[in-house]
Enzyme design. Structure first.
Site, PDB file in Angstrom:
ATOM      1  N   LYS A  20       0.827  -1.217   0.000  1.00 23.07           N
ATOM      2  CA  LYS A  20       0.000   0.000   0.000  1.00 23.07           C
ATOM      3  C   LYS A  20       0.863   1.270   0.000  1.00 23.07           C
ATOM      4  CE  LYS A  20      -4.047  -2.136   2.229  1.00 23.07           C
ATOM      5  NZ  LYS A  20      -5.021  -2.031   3.347  1.00 23.07           N
ATOM      6  N   TYR A  60     -12.300  -1.534  -4.009  1.00 26.36           N
ATOM      7  CA  TYR A  60     -12.858  -1.752  -2.666  1.00 26.36           C
ATOM      8  C   TYR A  60     -14.386  -1.642  -2.641  1.00 26.36           C
ATOM      9  CZ  TYR A  60      -8.363  -1.963  -0.226  1.00 26.36           C
ATOM     10  OH  TYR A  60      -7.125  -2.349   0.242  1.00 26.36           O
ATOM     11  N   PHE A  68     -15.408   3.519   6.645  1.00 28.84           N
ATOM     12  CA  PHE A  68     -14.026   3.845   6.285  1.00 28.84           C
ATOM     13  C   PHE A  68     -13.793   3.928   4.772  1.00 28.84           C
ATOM     14  CE2 PHE A  68     -14.205  -0.790   7.232  1.00 28.84           C
ATOM     15  CZ  PHE A  68     -13.774  -1.334   6.022  1.00 28.84           C
ATOM     16  N   ARG A  96      -2.145 -14.055   4.173  1.00 26.42           N
ATOM     17  CA  ARG A  96      -2.857 -13.322   5.237  1.00 26.42           C
ATOM     18  C   ARG A  96      -2.162 -13.526   6.581  1.00 26.42           C
ATOM     19  NH1 ARG A  96      -7.486 -10.708   3.766  1.00 26.42           N
ATOM     20  NH2 ARG A  96      -8.066 -10.491   5.950  1.00 26.42           N
ATOM     21  N   THR A 102      -5.731  -7.083  10.514  1.00 29.42           N
ATOM     22  CA  THR A 102      -5.984  -5.806   9.836  1.00 29.42           C
ATOM     23  C   THR A 102      -5.451  -4.625  10.654  1.00 29.42           C
ATOM     24  OG1 THR A 102      -8.000  -6.800   8.939  1.00 29.42           O
ATOM     25  CG2 THR A 102      -7.804  -4.403   8.786  1.00 29.42           C
ATOM     26  N   ARG A 113       2.178  -6.350   9.173  1.00 32.63           N
ATOM     27  CA  ARG A 113       1.383  -5.235   9.687  1.00 32.63           C
ATOM     28  C   ARG A 113       1.862  -4.827  11.082  1.00 32.63           C
ATOM     29  NH1 ARG A 113      -4.440  -7.271   7.203  1.00 32.63           N
ATOM     30  NH2 ARG A 113      -4.428  -5.928   5.353  1.00 32.63           N
ATOM     31  N   ASN A 123      -2.029   0.116   6.860  1.00 31.07           N
ATOM     32  CA  ASN A 123      -1.519  -1.135   7.434  1.00 31.07           C
ATOM     33  C   ASN A 123      -0.593  -1.905   6.475  1.00 31.07           C
ATOM     34  OD1 ASN A 123      -3.442  -1.955   5.646  1.00 31.07           O
ATOM     35  ND2 ASN A 123      -4.761  -2.997   7.125  1.00 31.07           N
ATOM     36  N   HIS A 126      -2.096  -5.490   1.457  1.00 27.33           N
ATOM     37  CA  HIS A 126      -3.425  -6.061   1.197  1.00 27.33           C
ATOM     38  C   HIS A 126      -3.272  -7.503   0.753  1.00 27.33           C
ATOM     39  CE1 HIS A 126      -7.440  -6.708  -0.516  1.00 27.33           C
ATOM     40  NE2 HIS A 126      -6.793  -7.293  -1.511  1.00 27.33           N
ATOM     41  N   GLU A 137     -10.042 -10.094  -7.810  1.00 21.58           N
ATOM     42  CA  GLU A 137      -9.034  -9.048  -7.595  1.00 21.58           C
ATOM     43  C   GLU A 137      -7.895  -9.140  -8.619  1.00 21.58           C
ATOM     44  OE1 GLU A 137      -9.577  -8.306  -2.782  1.00 21.58           O
ATOM     45  OE2 GLU A 137      -7.749  -9.241  -3.509  1.00 21.58           O
TER      46      GLU A 137
HETATM   47  O1  CDP Z   1      -7.335  -5.856   4.522  1.00 23.38           O
HETATM   48  P1  CDP Z   1      -8.166  -6.805   5.350  1.00 23.38           P
HETATM   49  O2  CDP Z   1      -8.803  -7.884   4.515  1.00 23.38           O
HETATM   50  O3  CDP Z   1      -7.403  -7.343   6.517  1.00 23.38           O
HETATM   51  O4  CDP Z   1      -9.341  -5.936   6.009  1.00 23.38           O
HETATM   52  P2  CDP Z   1     -10.779  -5.501   5.433  1.00 23.38           P
HETATM   53  O5  CDP Z   1     -11.748  -5.616   6.544  1.00 23.38           O
HETATM   54  O6  CDP Z   1     -11.079  -6.206   4.157  1.00 23.38           O
HETATM   55  O7  CDP Z   1     -10.598  -3.955   5.147  1.00 23.38           O
HETATM   56  C1  CDP Z   1      -9.939  -3.500   3.986  1.00 23.38           C
HETATM   57  C2  CDP Z   1      -9.016  -2.361   4.369  1.00 23.38           C
HETATM   58  O8  CDP Z   1      -9.807  -1.281   4.857  1.00 23.38           O
HETATM   59  C3  CDP Z   1      -8.051  -2.662   5.515  1.00 23.38           C
HETATM   60  O9  CDP Z   1      -6.884  -3.345   5.120  1.00 23.38           O
HETATM   61  C4  CDP Z   1      -7.754  -1.262   6.018  1.00 23.38           C
HETATM   62  O10 CDP Z   1      -6.780  -0.602   5.184  1.00 23.38           O
HETATM   63  C5  CDP Z   1      -9.090  -0.557   5.837  1.00 23.38           C
HETATM   64  N1  CDP Z   1      -9.897  -0.497   7.074  1.00 23.38           N
HETATM   65  C6  CDP Z   1     -10.043   0.714   7.748  1.00 23.38           C
HETATM   66  O11 CDP Z   1      -9.504   1.736   7.302  1.00 23.38           O
HETATM   67  N2  CDP Z   1     -10.792   0.774   8.904  1.00 23.38           N
HETATM   68  C7  CDP Z   1     -11.388  -0.320   9.393  1.00 23.38           C
HETATM   69  N3  CDP Z   1     -12.105  -0.226  10.525  1.00 23.38           N
HETATM   70  C8  CDP Z   1     -11.262  -1.553   8.728  1.00 23.38           C
HETATM   71  C9  CDP Z   1     -10.509  -1.612   7.566  1.00 23.38           C
HETATM   72 MG    MG Z   2     -10.225  -7.730   3.031  1.00 24.69          MG
END
Ligand code: CDP
Ligand code: MG
Length: 143
Positions: A20, A60, A68, A96, A102, A113, A123, A126, A137
């Site tokens: 990222k 996204y 968010f 992962r 996350t 992370r 973080n 991705h 994706e």
């Molecule tokens: O990336 P990951 O699959 O772990 O998490 P996600 O729930 O799919 O969320 C996608 C991305 O959104 C995260 O990697 C964060 O960059 C962002 N995010 C955020 O800004 N605030 C949150 N409460 C949850 C996710």
């Molecule tokens: Mg995700």
């Protein structure tokens, strides 16, 4: 997994991985790619992109109703990112696990992370979360 797949069979999968904008800006791309190679993934695609806001929103779209979404898509279009396709046994869950939770504050020591993330949004990396998401994706960036 289909019914003809023997239990315990090796599943060679593909996952999308993204370094990222926060991590690229902090010059962590090399360290992250080194970790990917040390973990024995095969990198079968790699490119640097600077997403438009619209491209980040499209990527996204699954999160479009989340609080968010605006901030995330703003962040993801704020600078260069490195896109990769990683291949390997259970590549989706393996990647992962290497990334960690996350929220960097909850990510285990030794994860990317934990080491490199600065907030739940910024973080560092991705990864896809299922075979169907990975396919969607990868297709998004490699049509
Ligand atoms: O990336 P990951 O699959 O772990 O998490 P996600 O729930 O799919 O969320 C996608 C991305 O959104 C995260 O990697 C964060 O960059 C962002 N995010 C955020 O800004 N605030 C949150 N409460 C949850 C996710
Ligand atoms: Mg995700």
């Amino acid at each position: 997994m289909d019914e003809f797949m023997p239990r315990g069979a090796i599943m060679v999968e593909k996952t999308l991985a993204i370094i990222k904008p926060d991590a690229v800006k902090k010059k962590l791309a090399g360290k992250i790619i080194q970790r990917i190679e040390d973990e024995d993934f095969k990198i079968s695609g790699l490119k640097m992109l600077h997403l438009t806001r619209e491209e980040a929103e499209g990527f996204y779209i699954i999160h479009k109703d989340k609080h968010f979404y605006n901030s995330l898509t703003d962040f993801m279009s704020s600078g260069e990112i490195v896109i990769m396709v990683l291949e390997g046994e259970n590549a989706i869950s393996h990647w992962r696990k290497v990334m960690g939770a996350t929220d960097p504050a909850l990510a285990e020591p030794g994860t990317l992370r934990h080491a490199f993330g600065s907030s739940i949004e910024q973080n560092s990396t991705h990864g896809s979360d299922s075979p169907s998401t990975a396919e969607w994706e990868i297709d998004y960036f490699y049509k």
